[in-house]
Design a protein around this motif. Structure first.
Motif, mmCIF file in Angstrom:
data_model
loop_
_atom_site.group_PDB
_atom_site.id
_atom_site.type_symbol
_atom_site.label_atom_id
_atom_site.label_comp_id
_atom_site.label_asym_id
_atom_site.label_seq_id
_atom_site.Cartn_x
_atom_site.Cartn_y
_atom_site.Cartn_z
ATOM 1 N N THR A 1 -3.858 8.598 -14.938
ATOM 2 C CA THR A 1 -3.556 6.844 -15.460
ATOM 3 C C THR A 1 -3.261 7.505 -16.661
ATOM 4 O O THR A 1 -2.765 8.443 -17.107
ATOM 5 N N VAL A 2 -2.228 6.455 -17.350
ATOM 6 C CA VAL A 2 -1.408 6.406 -17.654
ATOM 7 C C VAL A 2 -0.971 5.208 -19.597
ATOM 8 O O VAL A 2 -1.156 3.835 -18.703
ATOM 9 N N PRO A 3 -1.514 5.507 -21.242
ATOM 10 C CA PRO A 3 -1.671 5.044 -21.728
ATOM 11 C C PRO A 3 -0.228 4.276 -22.178
ATOM 12 O O PRO A 3 0.628 5.357 -22.511
ATOM 13 N N THR A 4 0.285 2.857 -22.390
ATOM 14 C CA THR A 4 1.521 3.410 -22.123
ATOM 15 C C THR A 4 1.849 3.011 -23.924
ATOM 16 O O THR A 4 1.412 2.762 -24.630
ATOM 17 N N VAL A 5 3.394 3.278 -24.198
ATOM 18 C CA VAL A 5 4.069 3.127 -25.572
ATOM 19 C C VAL A 5 3.326 1.508 -26.054
ATOM 20 O O VAL A 5 3.158 1.038 -27.771
ATOM 21 N N GLN A 6 3.460 1.062 -24.741
ATOM 22 C CA GLN A 6 3.606 -0.877 -25.683
ATOM 23 C C GLN A 6 2.046 -0.960 -25.554
ATOM 24 O O GLN A 6 1.608 -2.173 -26.274
ATOM 25 N N GLY A 7 0.721 -0.213 -25.404
ATOM 26 C CA GLY A 7 -0.551 -0.584 -26.023
ATOM 27 C C GLY A 7 -1.371 -0.182 -24.582
ATOM 28 O O GLY A 7 -3.200 -0.360 -25.077
ATOM 29 N N VAL B 1 12.880 11.865 -16.260
ATOM 30 C CA VAL B 1 13.388 10.961 -17.502
ATOM 31 C C VAL B 1 12.333 12.224 -18.405
ATOM 32 O O VAL B 1 13.980 12.415 -19.624
ATOM 33 N N THR B 2 11.926 12.883 -18.270
ATOM 34 C CA THR B 2 11.281 14.281 -19.526
ATOM 35 C C THR B 2 12.893 15.179 -19.234
ATOM 36 O O THR B 2 13.115 15.593 -20.307
ATOM 37 N N MET B 3 13.262 15.100 -18.051
ATOM 38 C CA MET B 3 14.921 16.289 -18.207
ATOM 39 C C MET B 3 16.202 15.829 -18.521
ATOM 40 O O MET B 3 16.609 16.416 -19.020
ATOM 41 N N THR B 4 16.432 14.910 -18.777
ATOM 42 C CA THR B 4 17.576 13.776 -18.806
ATOM 43 C C THR B 4 17.708 14.768 -20.141
ATOM 44 O O THR B 4 19.473 14.788 -20.530
ATOM 45 N N PRO B 5 17.272 14.890 -21.395
ATOM 46 C CA PRO B 5 18.396 15.342 -22.612
ATOM 47 C C PRO B 5 19.047 16.629 -22.284
ATOM 48 O O PRO B 5 19.546 16.829 -22.603
ATOM 49 N N SER B 6 18.056 17.488 -21.723
ATOM 50 C CA SER B 6 18.425 18.700 -21.823
ATOM 51 C C SER B 6 18.791 18.778 -20.467
ATOM 52 O O SER B 6 20.291 19.647 -20.253
ATOM 53 N N ILE B 7 19.392 18.033 -18.988
ATOM 54 C CA ILE B 7 20.330 18.348 -18.341
ATOM 55 C C ILE B 7 22.007 17.870 -18.719
ATOM 56 O O ILE B 7 22.861 18.145 -19.277
ATOM 57 N N SER C 1 7.453 2.299 -18.659
ATOM 58 C CA SER C 1 6.803 3.357 -19.499
ATOM 59 C C SER C 1 6.987 4.435 -18.550
ATOM 60 O O SER C 1 6.515 4.919 -17.325
ATOM 61 N N SER C 2 7.291 6.037 -18.993
ATOM 62 C CA SER C 2 7.227 7.083 -18.496
ATOM 63 C C SER C 2 6.615 7.986 -19.223
ATOM 64 O O SER C 2 6.935 8.443 -20.439
#
Length: 463
Positions: free
Chosen positions: A249-255, A323-329, A46-47
């Motif tokens: 704190t990060v609410p993850t995709v998994q719940g 991870v956020t930048m990956t699609p644009s890079i 999760s990121s």
């Protein structure tokens, strides 16, 4: 020429570049020294998907903004878990308030929308479980969370199905310039190619003698809490707290929820627990699923095209928002390549992952359907996570399938439950040995030096 393009490194950026280039009529290979791709992704799948608000560096903020906007459409198209959730950057004192105001003004100048300065009362209305004295907060509706390992695997699988050759367990020894293109020498082969994209620079190759030095490094110590933990938060939370430490704190995709401390110091379990309790109150340690430590980087990521006229591009640097930048890079690197090499878009490009099933997420009706198709989906191996034999076999047999226990763990979620694999670990090892036609003594956890069983007991004929 053996290849038009060689990509060095099977991390998340390397896989994303392979995916973007596989849309074109090019002969491409990716070289990765490890057993599996995406080994640069943290174990907890999760990121945070940032939006450029928190980033001081203008270039990094721009890459985050570009990447953030791409995630809704991208995640749906390639079937990767992603969800939008707001974020709060919290100021606890006047000094932090000043920094927060500057951050807000800077974000407005950058053209970032859907951000707001909130009073302490408004923050507590959003997050009633907060345990600190809030003076002000910067709220963003743009942020989200994604499964980075799933993202990298999806990129890789689609690239594979569109003709990219993945050469795993090969380490690049040298890159040499030849008359037309390059010679890339690995520990197993020698290849020639027109262009090289190096996503793991740092070695002293003949073409590139620069060293990789990461200066802006800190340490992330974090807990993953159980899904039934009482006191969840709706938004991603960051504390400024001067330059001493940042808690998030990060609410993850998994719940479930991840809580972390980012500091220059290396914190142990007890120190991390104490600092996190300052933000969210006392934590019942029975609700802590796991404790991890992972490096966090804040270096500028640079797409170095200084040798592009010779056919060499490298992606340098590490950043927490990678991870956020990956699609644009990946998009930017791809555009550079196709402007320097003769190619056209494929008419038969397959922009979709092969189907897969997550037994725990299916209705009983759908479960019965897939069990009729393959009875192995009715054999639950990991009872904590409800992962079946069918899912594990699929993870091994898929394109770029798992060859290690770690690979299965990351793809399916096995051993992440309460028992930490005490009930299912041996079953997973046996399935992996069976499906790869190996002896159990040859099965590894992650790397060549991590064998599960070092040797058999000679008194028994079978292991």
């Amino acid at each position: 020429m053996d290849y038009d393009v060689l990509i060095l490194g099977g991390g998340i950026i390397g896989c994303a570049v392979a995916y973007e280039l596989s849309k074109y009529s090019l002969n491409i290979a990716l070289i990765e020294k490890d057993y599996d791709i995406a080994d640069d992704v943290a174990l907890v799948n999760s990121s945070i998907v940032y939006d450029g608000v928190e980033c001081e560096d203008t270039l990094m903020a721009k890459l985050e903004m570009m990447g953030n906007k791409m995630f809704d459409e991208l995640s749906t198209r390639i079937d990767v878990p992603f969800k939008r959730c707001g974020s709060l950057i919290i100021a606890e004192n006047k000094e932090d308030e000043e920094r927060l105001n500057k951050m807000y003004e800077r974000s407005i100048e950058r053209g970032i929308k859907n951000i707001y300065l909130l009073s302490s009362q408004e923050v507590y209305e959003l997050e009633p479980n907060l345990n600190i004295n809030v003076s002000k907060a910067l709220y963003s509706k743009n942020t989200g969370v994604v499964c980075p390992y799933d993202l990298a695997i999806a990129y890789g699988e689609i690239a594979f199905d569109n003709g990219v050759k993945f050469r795993l367990e090969e380490e690049v020894i040298d890159i040499q310039k030849i008359t037309k293109g390059f010679r890339v020498i690995t520990n197993k082969n020698k290849f020639t190619c027109k262009m090289v994209i190096n996503t793991t620079p740092g070695q002293n190759y003949s073409i590139d003698t620069s060293e990789r030095i990461y200066k802006e490094k800190s340490n992330l110590s974090y807990f993953v809490l159980e899904k039934d933990y009482k006191g969840d938060f709706n938004n991603i939370l960051f504390t400024l707290n001067g330059l001493r430490r940042r808690i998030l704190t990060v609410p993850t995709v998994q719940g479930n929820m991840m809580v972390a401390v980012n500091t220059k110091d290396v914190l142990g379990y007890s120190e991390t627990l104490k600092k996190i309790s300052e933000l969210i109150g006392d934590i019942d340690e029975n609700k802590i699923n796991a404790f991890y430590q992972w490096p966090s980087y804040k270096d500028t990521i640079i797409i170095d095209e200084s040798l592009v006229d010779k056919g060499y591009i490298k992606v340098v640097g590490k950043h927490y928002g990678q991870v956020t930048m990956t699609p644009s890079i990946a998009k930017m690197v791809c555009e550079t390549i196709i402007s320097n090499i003769n190619c056209v878009l494929k008419k038969d490009f397959i922009d979709k992952r092969r189907d897969f099933y997550r037994f725990r997420d299916l209705s009983n009706e759908d479960r019965n359907k897939i069990i009729k198709m393959d009875k192995r989906y009715g054999n639950i191996i990991c009872t904590c996570q409800k992962v079946t034999e069918g899912e594990i076999v699929d993870a091994i047999r898929r394109p770029l399938g798992a060859r290690t226990v770690e690979g299965i763990k990351r793809r399916t979620g096995v051993t992440f439950g309460n028992c930490k694999g005490s009930e299912c670990f041996s079953k997973i090892v046996k399935i992996l040995a069976r499906e790869t036609d190996k002896k159990i003594t040859d099965i590894v956890k992650d790397s060549k030096n991590s064998k599960i069983v070092s040797g058999r007991i000679k008194e028994f004929s079978k292991v």
